[in-house]
Design an enzyme around this catalytic site. Structure first.
Site, PDB file in Angstrom:
ATOM      1  N   LYS A   1       0.836  -1.204   0.000  1.00  0.00           N
ATOM      2  CA  LYS A   1       0.000   0.000   0.000  1.00  0.00           C
ATOM      3  C   LYS A   1       0.875   1.260   0.000  1.00  0.00           C
ATOM      4  CE  LYS A   1      -1.489   2.393   3.179  1.00  0.00           C
ATOM      5  NZ  LYS A   1      -2.011   3.069   4.365  1.00  0.00           N
TER       6      LYS A   1
ATOM      7  N   ASP B   1      -6.501   1.432   0.964  1.00  0.00           N
ATOM      8  CA  ASP B   1      -6.442   1.593   2.417  1.00  0.00           C
ATOM      9  C   ASP B   1      -7.788   1.177   2.996  1.00  0.00           C
ATOM     10  OD1 ASP B   1      -8.205   3.605   1.806  1.00  0.00           O
ATOM     11  OD2 ASP B   1      -7.315   5.037   3.192  1.00  0.00           O
TER      12      ASP B   1
END
Ligand code: SF4
Length: 323
Positions: free
Chosen positions: A224, A242
């Site tokens: 991420k 997220d």
């Protein structure tokens, strides 16, 4: 052998449920995705018995006391470097199961949604303050399990004294801890920031590498975080998933998945290329301010007419929304 129970028996996700996952889970890789799906599908009665709150609580308490410090360090070290083997979030399983009965988004609907996001916010920006790829990287590493506002509060003074890898190494771990002590898991994050800064100095001449593999090899940097840096600092059309995007993908039905990686893969499949550069920011801002975990503001949602969530509270986009 107990009978196999399919996850589709789980009730649809409710508005009060938080579909998100921790940032640690956001950094889980593709190998876990397959394992998670397998666990979800093969969720047997025996496993259900073992994981009831009643059965589980005493064991946790027993382990937690003597190893508290150790566990915190281990957990935070795993933030971005190691995939944890765990069952996917219950609400995500429910959302994916519900997705089987939701109609899929058509290509036209997806085009319309992103056209509206683009019209409403042609140049979306992330909310982590930074001045270059290095300060962005540090801010992203510090943002795991923390709010952007909390990170910005700490990095303002920090970047005044250390805004390059060399300056950060010179500052040292102890002083860095003082600057970031208001952020959760600051001890491990301080270690990671110093270690990654050291590596940037030694291996990349003090620059942040424009390369996914190299980024993910840095301490504290997972998929991420690498996606955020590749997108925001280098203009790559990556979509970092997220907690907000994970929830949005599942709840709306636009990209259902049991893990952040599954949602990322699905988004990459369905989002038209011309919208991919900004998709991450449009979706994260929509999830953070409109399609919130609790009480989503459906009456202010510009994709309310397109959203497939059975429990949405509006069926039409607000007046004035672009077509
Ligand atoms: S209508 Fe909008 S705010 Fe409501 S659940 Fe759907 S996407 Fe979220």
């Amino acid at each position: 052998m107990p009978p196999i129970r399919h996850i589709s028996t789980i009730n649809p996700v409710r508005p009060s449920e938080r579909c998100g996952v921790s940032t640690a889970e956001n950094n889980v890789g593709s190998s876990l995705a397959a394992l998670s799906a397998a666990i979800a599908v093969l969720y047997t009665d025996k496993m259900a018995k073992r994981t009831t709150r009643r059965n589980r609580a005493p064991a946790r308490r027993k382990r937690a006391a003597p190893r508290k410090q150790k566990r915190v360090a281990k957990k935070s070290t795993r933030l971005a470097t190691t995939a944890r083997v765990r069952r996917p979030p219950k609400a995500a399983m429910a959302a994916v199961a519900a997705g089987k009965t939701m109609s899929a988004w058509t290509a036209d609907e997806i085009e319309t949604a992103f056209r509206r996001f683009a019209a409403a916010n042609p140049d979306p920006r992330g909310e982590l303050k930074h001045v270059d790829p290095y300060t962005l990287l540090v801010a992203v590493v510090l943002s795991a399990q923390a709010t952007d506002a909390g990170v910005n509060k700490a990095t303002g003074p920090l970047f005044q004294v250390a805004s390059t890898p060399a300056a950060m190494v010179a500052l040292g771990e102890e002083k860095l801890r003082d600057y970031i002590k208001t952020i959760g898991l600051f001890n491990t994050k301080a270690k990671n920031v110093i270690a990654l800064s050291q590596q940037l100095v030694e291996r990349y001449g003090g620059k942040v590498p424009h390369d996914r593999e190299a980024l993910e090899a840095l301490p504290g940097v997972g998929r991420k975080s690498a996606n955020v840096v590749l997108n925001t600092a280098f203009g790559e059309p990556t979509i970092a998933v997220d907690t907000h995007i994970f929830r949005l993908g599942n709840r709306t039905g636009i990209a259902p998945g049991l893990t952040p990686f599954e949602v990322e893969v699905k988004l990459n499949e369905v989002v038209p290329d011309r919208y991919k550069l900004h998709a991450h920011h449009w979706l994260i801002l929509h999830g953070r301010y409109i399609c919130k975990a609790t009480k989503p503001a459906c009456d202010r949602c510009i994709i309310a007419d397109l959203c497939k969530w059975p429990e949405k509270t509006a069926d039409a986009a607000p007046p004035g929304t672009a077509l």
